[in-house]
Design a protein around this motif. Structure first.
Motif, PDB file in Angstrom:
ATOM      1  N   ALA A 191      -2.445  -6.121   3.319  1.00 16.08           N
ATOM      2  CA  ALA A 191      -4.000  -6.132   3.174  1.00 16.08           C
ATOM      3  C   ALA A 191      -4.950  -5.345   3.226  1.00 16.08           C
ATOM      4  N   ALA A 192      -4.452  -4.070   4.001  1.00 14.35           N
ATOM      5  CA  ALA A 192      -5.455  -3.247   4.474  1.00 14.35           C
ATOM      6  C   ALA A 192      -5.414  -2.236   3.013  1.00 14.35           C
ATOM      7  N   LEU A 193      -4.276  -1.834   3.317  1.00  6.72           N
ATOM      8  CA  LEU A 193      -3.517  -1.251   1.705  1.00  6.72           C
ATOM      9  C   LEU A 193      -4.195  -1.509   0.554  1.00  6.72           C
ATOM     10  N   LEU A 194      -4.430  -2.416  -0.060  1.00  2.00           N
ATOM     11  CA  LEU A 194      -4.860  -3.386  -1.320  1.00  2.00           C
ATOM     12  C   LEU A 194      -6.542  -3.348  -1.261  1.00  2.00           C
ATOM     13  N   ARG A 195      -6.177  -3.359   0.126  1.00  2.00           N
ATOM     14  CA  ARG A 195      -8.033  -2.758  -0.014  1.00  2.00           C
ATOM     15  C   ARG A 195      -8.829  -1.572  -0.203  1.00  2.00           C
ATOM     16  N   LEU A 196      -8.108  -0.810  -0.263  1.00  2.00           N
ATOM     17  CA  LEU A 196      -8.693   0.586  -0.016  1.00  2.00           C
ATOM     18  C   LEU A 196      -9.061   1.019  -1.911  1.00  2.00           C
ATOM     19  N   PHE A 220      -6.204   4.762  -2.936  1.00  2.00           N
ATOM     20  CA  PHE A 220      -5.007   4.509  -3.053  1.00  2.00           C
ATOM     21  C   PHE A 220      -3.676   5.501  -4.053  1.00  2.00           C
ATOM     22  N   ARG A 221      -4.232   5.854  -4.701  1.00  2.00           N
ATOM     23  CA  ARG A 221      -3.935   6.691  -5.360  1.00  2.00           C
ATOM     24  C   ARG A 221      -3.198   7.958  -4.955  1.00  2.00           C
ATOM     25  N   LEU A 222      -3.911   8.402  -3.546  1.00  2.00           N
ATOM     26  CA  LEU A 222      -3.367   9.130  -3.089  1.00  2.00           C
ATOM     27  C   LEU A 222      -2.959   9.147  -1.691  1.00  2.00           C
ATOM     28  N   LYS A 235       2.384   0.450  -9.152  1.00  2.00           N
ATOM     29  CA  LYS A 235       3.175  -0.622  -7.450  1.00  2.00           C
ATOM     30  C   LYS A 235       1.554  -1.025  -6.580  1.00  2.00           C
ATOM     31  N   ARG A 236       0.112  -1.268  -6.984  1.00  2.00           N
ATOM     32  CA  ARG A 236      -0.621  -1.513  -6.491  1.00  2.00           C
ATOM     33  C   ARG A 236      -0.677  -3.435  -7.383  1.00  2.00           C
ATOM     34  N   ALA A 237       0.080  -3.552  -7.981  1.00  2.00           N
ATOM     35  CA  ALA A 237       0.451  -5.493  -8.452  1.00  2.00           C
ATOM     36  C   ALA A 237       1.684  -6.059  -8.384  1.00  2.00           C
ATOM     37  N   SER A 238       2.617  -4.733  -7.500  1.00  2.00           N
ATOM     38  CA  SER A 238       3.321  -5.262  -7.440  1.00  2.00           C
ATOM     39  C   SER A 238       3.352  -5.739  -6.068  1.00  2.00           C
ATOM     40  N   MET A 239       2.544  -4.839  -5.392  1.00  2.00           N
ATOM     41  CA  MET A 239       1.740  -4.930  -3.357  1.00  2.00           C
ATOM     42  C   MET A 239       1.337  -6.466  -3.860  1.00  2.00           C
ATOM     43  N   ALA A 240      -0.333  -6.834  -4.551  1.00  2.00           N
ATOM     44  CA  ALA A 240      -0.959  -7.977  -5.171  1.00  2.00           C
ATOM     45  C   ALA A 240       0.461  -8.857  -5.170  1.00  2.00           C
ATOM     46  N   ALA A 241       1.369  -8.512  -5.280  1.00  2.00           N
ATOM     47  CA  ALA A 241       2.356 -10.133  -5.804  1.00  2.00           C
ATOM     48  C   ALA A 241       2.717 -10.956  -5.063  1.00  2.00           C
ATOM     49  N   HIS A 242       3.195  -9.781  -4.004  1.00  2.00           N
ATOM     50  CA  HIS A 242       3.577 -10.761  -2.365  1.00  2.00           C
ATOM     51  C   HIS A 242       1.878 -11.067  -1.421  1.00  2.00           C
TER      52      HIS A 242
END
Ligand SMILES: [Zn+2]
Length: 247
Positions: free
Chosen positions: A223-228, A233-235, A202-209
């Motif tokens: 960006a804020a979510l990717l910095r968790l 992030f899992r939680l 899921k993180r890789a999918s978000m980072a792809a954008h």
């Protein structure tokens, strides 16, 4: 026999935030996962808008690879933007016309499950509200047995935003008041999918954008979510929510 699950989304990156974990989980279980994106998201924010639609298609393909999708289809409708402007936009397309195209794909894929959005269109984007109507009609036309409306538990979301604001952790573009009529109340949710094991995908999918994580002014939600940190992030992103309709 493996089954086919079709995920309908309005714009590139909607799949990352709403259904990516479910898609990765189903693909890992050997199901055929198909991603259909109505627009190229050319009205999204970016530092440079030149060829943004093309860039976002490429980002979507990278996201789909990370999730294990077997097929990606772009319908190529115009992105209305949050104000619903453009005349050739997805939200201005007659519902039956768009639904016919999607129904044909559902029949071709012999899909046994299709996803769309809740009636509020999540946070009210005109293309998302349109996808709710188009998805429901397409599922009926194709006689797809199960329709899952991807959504968010609004009660949980409001509590999380208010807590983040108290701790001064909320991104600058997020205000709890904006979400009072968004998504659906917790009592309406029929499925809470645990996707914690698929947090990395899921993180890789978000980072792809990447265009949506860096473009525009202020701190972006993506960006804020990717910095968790990974455990947080899992939680925070470890559950995805649906309202099921049997057709
Ligand atoms: Zn969207």
């Amino acid at each position: 026999m493996s089954s086919t699950r079709v995920f309908l989304h309005a714009h590139p990156d909607d799949e990352a935030l709403l259904t990516a974990g479910t898609m990765a989980r189903m693909a890992a279980q050997g199901q055929r996962v198909v991603l259909v994106v109505a627009t190229d998201g050319e009205a999204g924010l970016a530092d440079s808008s030149a060829d943004l639609g093309l860039r976002r298609r490429a980002e979507t393909l990278a996201s789909a690879r990370a999730l294990g999708c077997a097929r990606v289809e772009f319908l190529g409708y115009g992105d209305s933007g949050i104000d619903g402007g453009a005349p050739d936009s997805f939200c201005a397309t007659p519902v039956d016309q768009a639904a016919e195209r999607i129904a044909a794909l559902l029949v071709e894929e012999r899909a046994d499950l299709v996803t769309s959005y809740d009636p509020a269109g999540g946070y009210g984007h005109p293309d998302h509200i349109q996808l709710h109507h188009v998805g429901a009609l397409a599922a009926r036309m194709a006689r797809t047995p199960v329709l899952l409306e991807a959504t968010v538990d609004r009660d949980l979301l409001l509590r999380a935003i208010r807590a983040a604001q108290r701790l001064r952790l909320a991104p600058t573009d997020v205000r709890a008041e904006r979400f009072l009529d968004s998504y659906v109340p917790g009592s309406a949710i029929t499925h809470r999918v645990n996707v914690r094991r698929y947090a990395a995908q899921k993180r890789a999918s978000m980072a792809a954008h990447a265009s949506q994580a860096s473009g525009g002014a202020g701190v972006r939600t993506l960006a804020a979510l990717l910095r968790l940190p990974a455990p947080v992030f899992r939680l925070v992103l470890g559950t995805e929510w649906y309202v099921r309709h049997d057709l």
